[in-house]
Design a protein around this motif. Structure first.
Motif, mmCIF file in Angstrom:
data_model
loop_
_atom_site.group_PDB
_atom_site.id
_atom_site.type_symbol
_atom_site.label_atom_id
_atom_site.label_comp_id
_atom_site.label_asym_id
_atom_site.label_seq_id
_atom_site.Cartn_x
_atom_site.Cartn_y
_atom_site.Cartn_z
ATOM 1 N N LYS A 1 2.289 15.074 12.779
ATOM 2 C CA LYS A 1 1.521 14.558 13.910
ATOM 3 C C LYS A 1 1.763 12.916 14.097
ATOM 4 O O LYS A 1 1.878 12.451 15.058
ATOM 5 C CB LYS A 1 0.212 14.772 13.910
ATOM 6 C CG LYS A 1 -0.928 14.359 15.042
ATOM 7 C CD LYS A 1 -0.331 15.024 16.020
ATOM 8 C CE LYS A 1 -1.604 14.616 17.126
ATOM 9 N NZ LYS A 1 -1.215 15.494 18.375
ATOM 10 N N VAL A 2 1.372 12.134 12.731
ATOM 11 C CA VAL A 2 1.588 10.894 13.157
ATOM 12 C C VAL A 2 1.967 9.961 12.006
ATOM 13 O O VAL A 2 2.013 10.504 10.778
ATOM 14 C CB VAL A 2 -0.112 10.323 13.215
ATOM 15 C CG1 VAL A 2 -0.932 10.669 12.268
ATOM 16 C CG2 VAL A 2 0.072 8.560 13.535
ATOM 17 N N GLY A 3 2.808 9.193 12.192
ATOM 18 C CA GLY A 3 3.357 8.085 11.221
ATOM 19 C C GLY A 3 2.887 6.880 11.483
ATOM 20 O O GLY A 3 2.819 6.317 12.475
ATOM 21 N N PRO B 1 -2.071 9.589 6.202
ATOM 22 C CA PRO B 1 -0.761 10.018 6.655
ATOM 23 C C PRO B 1 0.442 9.246 5.896
ATOM 24 O O PRO B 1 0.000 8.318 5.109
ATOM 25 C CB PRO B 1 -0.941 9.772 8.056
ATOM 26 C CG PRO B 1 -2.356 9.310 8.403
ATOM 27 C CD PRO B 1 -2.940 8.969 7.175
ATOM 28 N N GLU B 2 1.492 9.505 6.117
ATOM 29 C CA GLU B 2 2.596 8.769 5.343
ATOM 30 C C GLU B 2 2.709 7.552 6.076
ATOM 31 O O GLU B 2 2.510 7.172 7.381
ATOM 32 C CB GLU B 2 3.919 9.492 5.736
ATOM 33 C CG GLU B 2 4.151 10.893 4.867
ATOM 34 C CD GLU B 2 5.277 11.350 5.135
ATOM 35 O OE1 GLU B 2 5.691 12.283 3.726
ATOM 36 O OE2 GLU B 2 5.863 11.353 5.877
ATOM 37 N N PHE B 3 2.737 6.398 5.236
ATOM 38 C CA PHE B 3 2.980 5.202 5.705
ATOM 39 C C PHE B 3 4.533 4.731 5.768
ATOM 40 O O PHE B 3 5.443 5.067 4.821
ATOM 41 C CB PHE B 3 2.415 3.835 4.735
ATOM 42 C CG PHE B 3 0.870 4.261 4.637
ATOM 43 C CD1 PHE B 3 0.191 4.718 5.622
ATOM 44 C CD2 PHE B 3 0.260 3.536 3.508
ATOM 45 C CE1 PHE B 3 -1.246 4.783 5.648
ATOM 46 C CE2 PHE B 3 -1.191 3.523 3.386
ATOM 47 C CZ PHE B 3 -1.861 4.123 4.611
ATOM 48 N N ILE B 4 5.176 4.322 6.709
ATOM 49 C CA ILE B 4 6.391 3.879 6.915
ATOM 50 C C ILE B 4 6.671 2.523 6.799
ATOM 51 O O ILE B 4 6.100 1.502 7.448
ATOM 52 C CB ILE B 4 6.922 4.244 8.368
ATOM 53 C CG1 ILE B 4 6.618 5.752 8.677
ATOM 54 C CG2 ILE B 4 8.507 4.098 8.624
ATOM 55 C CD1 ILE B 4 6.967 6.003 10.038
ATOM 56 N N CYS B 5 7.360 1.988 5.852
ATOM 57 C CA CYS B 5 7.495 0.694 5.537
ATOM 58 C C CYS B 5 8.819 0.048 5.793
ATOM 59 O O CYS B 5 9.929 0.746 5.170
ATOM 60 C CB CYS B 5 7.083 0.519 3.979
ATOM 61 S SG CYS B 5 5.493 1.030 3.389
ATOM 62 N N PHE B 6 9.056 -0.930 6.369
ATOM 63 C CA PHE B 6 10.340 -1.529 6.805
ATOM 64 C C PHE B 6 10.611 -2.774 5.768
ATOM 65 O O PHE B 6 11.911 -2.790 5.803
ATOM 66 C CB PHE B 6 10.165 -2.307 8.040
ATOM 67 C CG PHE B 6 10.192 -1.235 9.341
ATOM 68 C CD1 PHE B 6 9.858 -0.128 9.202
ATOM 69 C CD2 PHE B 6 10.203 -1.740 10.572
ATOM 70 C CE1 PHE B 6 9.875 0.914 10.186
ATOM 71 C CE2 PHE B 6 10.251 -1.000 11.757
ATOM 72 C CZ PHE B 6 10.178 0.099 11.342
ATOM 73 N N TYR B 7 9.862 -3.076 4.942
ATOM 74 C CA TYR B 7 10.235 -4.214 3.836
ATOM 75 C C TYR B 7 9.682 -3.761 2.754
ATOM 76 O O TYR B 7 8.956 -3.393 2.397
ATOM 77 C CB TYR B 7 9.671 -5.460 4.479
ATOM 78 C CG TYR B 7 9.827 -6.834 3.738
ATOM 79 C CD1 TYR B 7 11.078 -7.368 3.897
ATOM 80 C CD2 TYR B 7 9.101 -7.355 2.916
ATOM 81 C CE1 TYR B 7 11.409 -8.444 3.277
ATOM 82 C CE2 TYR B 7 9.447 -8.537 2.211
ATOM 83 C CZ TYR B 7 10.452 -9.148 2.389
ATOM 84 O OH TYR B 7 11.203 -10.199 1.447
ATOM 85 N N ILE B 8 10.817 -4.374 1.561
ATOM 86 C CA ILE B 8 10.588 -3.797 0.095
ATOM 87 C C ILE B 8 9.230 -4.223 -0.429
ATOM 88 O O ILE B 8 8.328 -3.274 -1.093
ATOM 89 C CB ILE B 8 11.666 -4.346 -0.841
ATOM 90 C CG1 ILE B 8 11.681 -4.043 -2.080
ATOM 91 C CG2 ILE B 8 11.569 -5.933 -0.594
ATOM 92 C CD1 ILE B 8 11.965 -2.531 -2.085
ATOM 93 N N ASP B 9 8.589 -5.378 -0.151
ATOM 94 C CA ASP B 9 7.308 -5.840 -0.465
ATOM 95 C C ASP B 9 6.280 -4.791 -0.086
ATOM 96 O O ASP B 9 5.481 -4.384 -1.104
ATOM 97 C CB ASP B 9 7.111 -7.120 -0.204
ATOM 98 C CG ASP B 9 5.836 -7.615 -1.038
ATOM 99 O OD1 ASP B 9 5.608 -8.355 -2.054
ATOM 100 O OD2 ASP B 9 4.585 -7.660 -0.288
ATOM 101 N N GLU B 10 6.259 -4.420 1.027
ATOM 102 C CA GLU B 10 5.043 -3.398 1.535
ATOM 103 C C GLU B 10 5.247 -2.065 0.923
ATOM 104 O O GLU B 10 4.263 -1.622 0.657
ATOM 105 C CB GLU B 10 5.004 -3.508 2.886
ATOM 106 C CG GLU B 10 6.282 -3.220 3.839
ATOM 107 C CD GLU B 10 6.492 -3.838 5.127
ATOM 108 O OE1 GLU B 10 5.789 -4.861 5.253
ATOM 109 O OE2 GLU B 10 7.039 -3.291 6.130
#
Length: 356
Positions: free
Chosen positions: A187-189, A221-230
């Motif tokens: 449903k949502v990311g 929900p699943e978290f989508i991370c773009f950067y290694i630190d997060e």
């Protein structure tokens, strides 16, 4: 289809970043799709890489070093450029790109296009030679932040810059975009930043709000991370995360979700490019994001409350979602057509004398 007048393989210098902010890479994908529509394929692309690792001392001294080994241009290596392209972002002037402006100032016949530049620094930091470059007839300017074009035109004393949505809206080609209409399994990311690294972070209050909303990682929900630190931050806290160092992988990641909530401007816009409803989650005082969001009309809602964003997600039934997507696809097609028309007029006005 490329321009009829284009016979020469061009050396195109592109100001962007690699392996720093994935948003810049999505902008570059959109810019390249526009350039291909106008100039065709088979050109040479040179990179002016604004990755802070290549500065003298990061953001403490953001003058470009001359002694790195990355596969991109040093200040003395841009003399072969036939065309200069500033691929969006608010970092389109000041120390990081002074050598590029200096090159353009010293070579007035070399054309330049500024596509989707944003509001990040006071315009009074533009040097007189920078303004002289911007005013030239062989320079095209579109701005992604509502009102920035007017401010630039006032500064230049001429009416040439125009406000248009960020070119990252075209980061997937339109025929490819149609493949994303179905296929979502979740449903949502939530595309989510942390509050730890300069130019990659969000306010600690938003982070606290998100963690308080989902105190149990197994219920989030699943978290989508773009950067290694997060990615490291939320993974170590027990949350399920999606991450890749390769920006292209995020197209397949986003495709798994029906809707996207994003703290990143250039998490929400690529979702729109893939025909996914997206909402921005940001603080009230984030002028950079809010001035850009205004150019997307109703297709990019914004809030500072995760609860509001989740209510918005839950309101999307199947019929509502399809109607939204159909209208969104037409909006993207309209904006792409406007860019192509404006850039074709620009290239027609300078070619073939400037581009060979």
């Amino acid at each position: 289809m490329g321009m009829d007048v284009m016979h020469k393989r061009l050396n195109i210098l592109v100001s962007s970043t690699r392996q720093w902010n994935p948003g810049d890479e999505f902008i570059r994908f959109g810019v390249f799709n526009l350039l291909e529509a106008l100039l065709g394929k088979d050109h040479n692309f040179l990179l002016w890489n604004r990755n802070p690792d290549l500065f003298v001392n990061g953001y403490a001294n953001n003058v470009m070093r001359n002694n790195f080994l990355s596969n991109c241009c040093k200040p003395k290596e841009i003399s072969l450029a036939d065309l200069v392209v500033f691929a969006g972002t608010p970092e389109w002037f000041d120390n990081t790109v002074h050598p590029v402006f200096d090159f353009l100032f010293d070579h007035p016949t070399v054309p330049a296009i500024f596509l989707g530049i944003g509001a990040g620094m006071p315009l009074d930091r533009l040097r007189s030679r920078d303004i002289a470059v911007l005013k030239r007839d062989n320079v095209y300017i579109s701005t992604r932040s509502a009102g920035l074009a007017r401010n630039l035109n006032d500064l230049m004393g001429i009416n040439k810059a125009v406000d248009l949505p960020c070119p990252s809206l075209f980061c997937v080609q339109q025929d490819f975009q149609k493949r994303f209409v179905t296929g979502a399994t979740k449903k949502v990311g939530i595309i989510l930043q942390a509050a730890r690294v300069i130019n990659q972070s969000i306010s600690p209050e938003i982070v606290k709000n998100i963690l308080a909303t989902f105190p149990s990682p197994t219920d989030a929900p699943e978290f989508i991370c773009f950067y290694i630190d997060e990615f490291l931050f939320y993974s170590k806290a027990g949350y399920a995360c999606r991450y890749s160092f390769e920006p292209m992988d995020y197209f397949s990641i986003i495709n798994d979700y029906e809707t996207i909530i994003s703290t990143r401007l250039h998490g929400a816009i690529p979702a729109l490019a893939m025909n996914r409803p997206a909402m921005l989650l940001t603080s009230e005082n984030n002028v950079r994001i809010r001035s850009t969001q205004k150019l997307y009309e109703k297709y990019l809602p914004i809030t500072d409350s995760l609860d509001v964003a989740l209510d918005w997600v839950n309101a999307f039934g199947a019929d509502n979602s399809m109607e939204y997507r159909n209208k969104l696809a037409l909006f993207i097609e309209k904006m792409f057509g406007r860019y192509v028309k404006e850039l074709k007029n620009y290239f027609d006005s300078i070619a073939p004398a400037s581009l060979g």
